[in-house]
Design a protein around this motif. Structure first.
Motif, PDB file in Angstrom:
ATOM      1  N   LYS A 149      76.431  51.158  26.094  1.00  0.00           N
ATOM      2  CA  LYS A 149      76.455  51.373  24.649  1.00  0.00           C
ATOM      3  C   LYS A 149      77.517  52.384  24.230  1.00  0.00           C
ATOM      4  CE  LYS A 149      71.571  50.269  23.899  1.00  0.00           C
ATOM      5  NZ  LYS A 149      71.819  48.983  23.257  1.00  0.00           N
ATOM      6  N   PHE A 150      77.796  53.385  25.066  1.00  0.00           N
ATOM      7  CA  PHE A 150      78.756  54.439  24.740  1.00  0.00           C
ATOM      8  C   PHE A 150      78.427  55.109  23.414  1.00  0.00           C
ATOM      9  CE2 PHE A 150      81.741  51.837  27.501  1.00  0.00           C
ATOM     10  CZ  PHE A 150      81.579  52.689  28.585  1.00  0.00           C
ATOM     11  N   LYS A 151      77.161  55.459  23.228  1.00  0.00           N
ATOM     12  CA  LYS A 151      76.733  56.163  22.021  1.00  0.00           C
ATOM     13  C   LYS A 151      76.701  57.679  22.238  1.00  0.00           C
ATOM     14  CE  LYS A 151      76.187  52.549  19.462  1.00  0.00           C
ATOM     15  NZ  LYS A 151      77.171  52.289  18.385  1.00  0.00           N
ATOM     16  N   LYS A 152      76.521  58.090  23.502  1.00  0.00           N
ATOM     17  CA  LYS A 152      76.476  59.528  23.819  1.00  0.00           C
ATOM     18  C   LYS A 152      77.475  59.815  24.942  1.00  0.00           C
ATOM     19  CE  LYS A 152      71.927  59.338  24.352  1.00  0.00           C
ATOM     20  NZ  LYS A 152      70.545  59.777  24.666  1.00  0.00           N
ATOM     21  N   LEU A 153      78.537  60.527  24.603  1.00  0.00           N
ATOM     22  CA  LEU A 153      79.609  60.801  25.550  1.00  0.00           C
ATOM     23  C   LEU A 153      79.709  62.298  25.827  1.00  0.00           C
ATOM     24  CD1 LEU A 153      82.446  58.551  24.041  1.00  0.00           C
ATOM     25  CD2 LEU A 153      80.527  57.868  25.501  1.00  0.00           C
ATOM     26  N   VAL A 154      79.929  62.654  27.090  1.00  0.00           N
ATOM     27  CA  VAL A 154      80.096  64.057  27.479  1.00  0.00           C
ATOM     28  C   VAL A 154      81.558  64.331  27.816  1.00  0.00           C
ATOM     29  CG1 VAL A 154      79.588  65.777  29.273  1.00  0.00           C
ATOM     30  CG2 VAL A 154      77.756  64.368  28.363  1.00  0.00           C
ATOM     31  N   LYS A 235      70.102  64.444  29.099  1.00  0.00           N
ATOM     32  CA  LYS A 235      70.465  63.921  27.789  1.00  0.00           C
ATOM     33  C   LYS A 235      70.608  62.398  27.783  1.00  0.00           C
ATOM     34  CE  LYS A 235      70.795  67.896  25.684  1.00  0.00           C
ATOM     35  NZ  LYS A 235      69.906  68.269  24.574  1.00  0.00           N
ATOM     36  N   ASP A 236      70.517  61.797  28.960  1.00  0.00           N
ATOM     37  CA  ASP A 236      70.664  60.345  29.103  1.00  0.00           C
ATOM     38  C   ASP A 236      71.959  59.855  28.445  1.00  0.00           C
ATOM     39  OD1 ASP A 236      69.965  57.805  29.973  1.00  0.00           O
ATOM     40  OD2 ASP A 236      68.871  57.334  28.125  1.00  0.00           O
ATOM     41  N   VAL A 237      73.073  60.489  28.832  1.00  0.00           N
ATOM     42  CA  VAL A 237      74.362  60.142  28.233  1.00  0.00           C
ATOM     43  C   VAL A 237      74.882  58.840  28.834  1.00  0.00           C
ATOM     44  CG1 VAL A 237      74.860  62.583  27.867  1.00  0.00           C
ATOM     45  CG2 VAL A 237      75.791  61.431  29.886  1.00  0.00           C
ATOM     46  N   ASP A 238      75.864  58.266  28.163  1.00  0.00           N
ATOM     47  CA  ASP A 238      76.402  56.977  28.592  1.00  0.00           C
ATOM     48  C   ASP A 238      77.675  57.102  29.422  1.00  0.00           C
ATOM     49  OD1 ASP A 238      74.449  55.409  27.084  1.00  0.00           O
ATOM     50  OD2 ASP A 238      75.474  56.208  25.318  1.00  0.00           O
ATOM     51  N   LEU A 239      78.386  58.226  29.271  1.00  0.00           N
ATOM     52  CA  LEU A 239      79.657  58.396  29.985  1.00  0.00           C
ATOM     53  C   LEU A 239      79.973  59.878  30.108  1.00  0.00           C
ATOM     54  CD1 LEU A 239      82.954  56.489  29.701  1.00  0.00           C
ATOM     55  CD2 LEU A 239      82.993  58.883  28.996  1.00  0.00           C
ATOM     56  N   ILE A 240      80.573  60.248  31.258  1.00  0.00           N
ATOM     57  CA  ILE A 240      81.029  61.618  31.513  1.00  0.00           C
ATOM     58  C   ILE A 240      82.546  61.601  31.588  1.00  0.00           C
ATOM     59  CG2 ILE A 240      80.971  63.562  33.126  1.00  0.00           C
ATOM     60  CD1 ILE A 240      78.313  62.294  34.221  1.00  0.00           C
ATOM     61  N   ILE A 270      82.418  57.473  34.809  1.00  0.00           N
ATOM     62  CA  ILE A 270      83.187  58.721  34.706  1.00  0.00           C
ATOM     63  C   ILE A 270      84.609  58.398  34.290  1.00  0.00           C
ATOM     64  CG2 ILE A 270      84.048  60.684  35.969  1.00  0.00           C
ATOM     65  CD1 ILE A 270      81.483  61.013  37.075  1.00  0.00           C
ATOM     66  N   LEU A 271      85.059  59.061  33.228  1.00  0.00           N
ATOM     67  CA  LEU A 271      86.414  58.871  32.694  1.00  0.00           C
ATOM     68  C   LEU A 271      87.234  60.110  33.020  1.00  0.00           C
ATOM     69  CD1 LEU A 271      88.388  57.204  30.908  1.00  0.00           C
ATOM     70  CD2 LEU A 271      87.421  58.407  28.927  1.00  0.00           C
ATOM     71  N   THR A 272      88.334  59.926  33.766  1.00  0.00           N
ATOM     72  CA  THR A 272      89.153  61.064  34.184  1.00  0.00           C
ATOM     73  C   THR A 272      90.514  61.033  33.504  1.00  0.00           C
ATOM     74  OG1 THR A 272      90.210  60.006  36.095  1.00  0.00           O
ATOM     75  CG2 THR A 272      88.042  60.960  36.451  1.00  0.00           C
ATOM     76  N   PHE A 273      91.002  62.218  33.164  1.00  0.00           N
ATOM     77  CA  PHE A 273      92.326  62.386  32.572  1.00  0.00           C
ATOM     78  C   PHE A 273      93.111  63.379  33.414  1.00  0.00           C
ATOM     79  CE2 PHE A 273      89.587  61.113  29.130  1.00  0.00           C
ATOM     80  CZ  PHE A 273      90.350  60.201  28.408  1.00  0.00           C
ATOM     81  N   LYS A 274      94.308  63.025  33.816  1.00  0.00           N
ATOM     82  CA  LYS A 274      95.130  63.908  34.632  1.00  0.00           C
ATOM     83  C   LYS A 274      95.868  64.906  33.746  1.00  0.00           C
ATOM     84  CE  LYS A 274      98.426  63.632  38.470  1.00  0.00           C
ATOM     85  NZ  LYS A 274      99.217  62.690  39.289  1.00  0.00           N
ATOM     86  N   VAL A 275      95.818  66.174  34.134  1.00  0.00           N
ATOM     87  CA  VAL A 275      96.550  67.205  33.359  1.00  0.00           C
ATOM     88  C   VAL A 275      97.469  67.995  34.288  1.00  0.00           C
ATOM     89  CG1 VAL A 275      94.723  67.431  31.659  1.00  0.00           C
ATOM     90  CG2 VAL A 275      94.679  68.897  33.666  1.00  0.00           C
TER      91      VAL A 275
END
Length: 275
Positions: A149-154, A235-240, A270-275
């Motif tokens: 659902k991607f309603k709660k994202l961390v 929190k039962d999130v949908d994505l970290i 899990i969504l990762t971003f390179k910095v």
């Protein structure tokens, strides 16, 4: 997210990635690219070299791979108008990196085989090597679900200035879903900061962004990794979402060793971003 790349090996985990990619592509109107890598045996220079690599056998193999890809397209992407596929003879890390640059991909979605997606990234696995080789966001999933659902994202962060680019990428992603954003900072005994100072740091970090539906959370735990997983479970999130730091992957973000005894039930994408 105009172009999504999905490396596939026809395992269950790459099917999980296809399910997730299909959901995202529908929301974002994205073009989808399926990529299968064929890693040639060591010493093989071309298709006709070597005693154990004949052209008829290789052509038969490629035909079978194409058939499998067509089946994947019909099974998971029948409602996506723009789906492409490619087969490359290259090692997985270089192949995914090179092909993502060739098509100018905006996001890579991969399956994970670790006990948890975080563990898979941190222990130096194939997925982690791929994450390190890419300059674009990578979304990793382990769980099979038709109910994303991607309603709660961390967004879990130290909220230092060098993570601003990762946060902006996260905001670009989240706008597709009209989601509630949880901004999460973990405090540990080894690197403790009082709640007031931590909250001020987060507020300073986000003040230039026009955020709407969000909340700030300061969470105490034994380690950053456990804090992220425990908070996300509660929190039962949908994505970290996380920022990765250079060649060392997430080692700068996660101090200390990785616990192998974390709950196997925490299997968020899990969504990762390179910095």
């Amino acid at each position: 997210m105009k172009k999504i790349l999905i490396p596939i090996d026809f395992s269950k985990h790459s099917e999980y990635a296809c399910v997730l990619a299909s959901k995202i592509a529908k929301k974002s109107n994205s073009e989808v690219h399926l990529l299968h890598m064929v890693e040639l045996p060591s010493g093989i220079v071309d298709m006709g070299a070597g005693n154990n690599f004949s052209i008829p056998e290789s052509m038969l193999y490629i035909r079978k791979v194409k058939d499998k890809i067509v089946n994947l397209k019909s099974a998971f992407f029948s409602k996506i108008p723009n789906v492409h596929h490619a087969i490359r003879f290259q090692n997985p890390y270089e192949g995914i990196r090179d092909y993502s640059k060739k098509i100018d991909a905006d996001l890579v979605i991969m399956g994970s085989k670790g006990h948890t997606a975080l563990e898979e990234i941190l222990i130096g696995s194939n997925t982690e090597k791929t994450v390190r080789s890419l300059d674009i966001p990578v979304l990793i999933t382990k769980k099979e679900s038709d109910n994303f659902k991607f309603k709660k994202l961390v967004f879990a962060s130290t909220f230092e200035k060098d993570e601003a680019r990762a946060f902006e990428g996260f905001l670009d992603f989240s706008t597709n879903f009209k989601a509630k954003i949880h901004l999460l900072k973990i405090n540990t005994p080894q690197k403790f900061e009082n709640t007031s100072s931590s909250k001020k740091k987060v507020e300073t970090f986000i003040e230039k962004y026009n955020l709407d539906n969000y909340s700030i959370h300061i969470y105490n735990d034994n380690s950053v990794e456990e804090g992220i997983l425990n908070f996300s479970d509660e929190k039962d999130v949908d994505l970290i979402s996380l920022a990765t730091h250079g060649r060392s992957g997430l080692s700068r973000f996660f101090n200390g060793s990785v616990s192998l005894n974390l709950s196997k039930n925490v299997l968020k994408p899990i969504l990762t971003f390179k910095v």
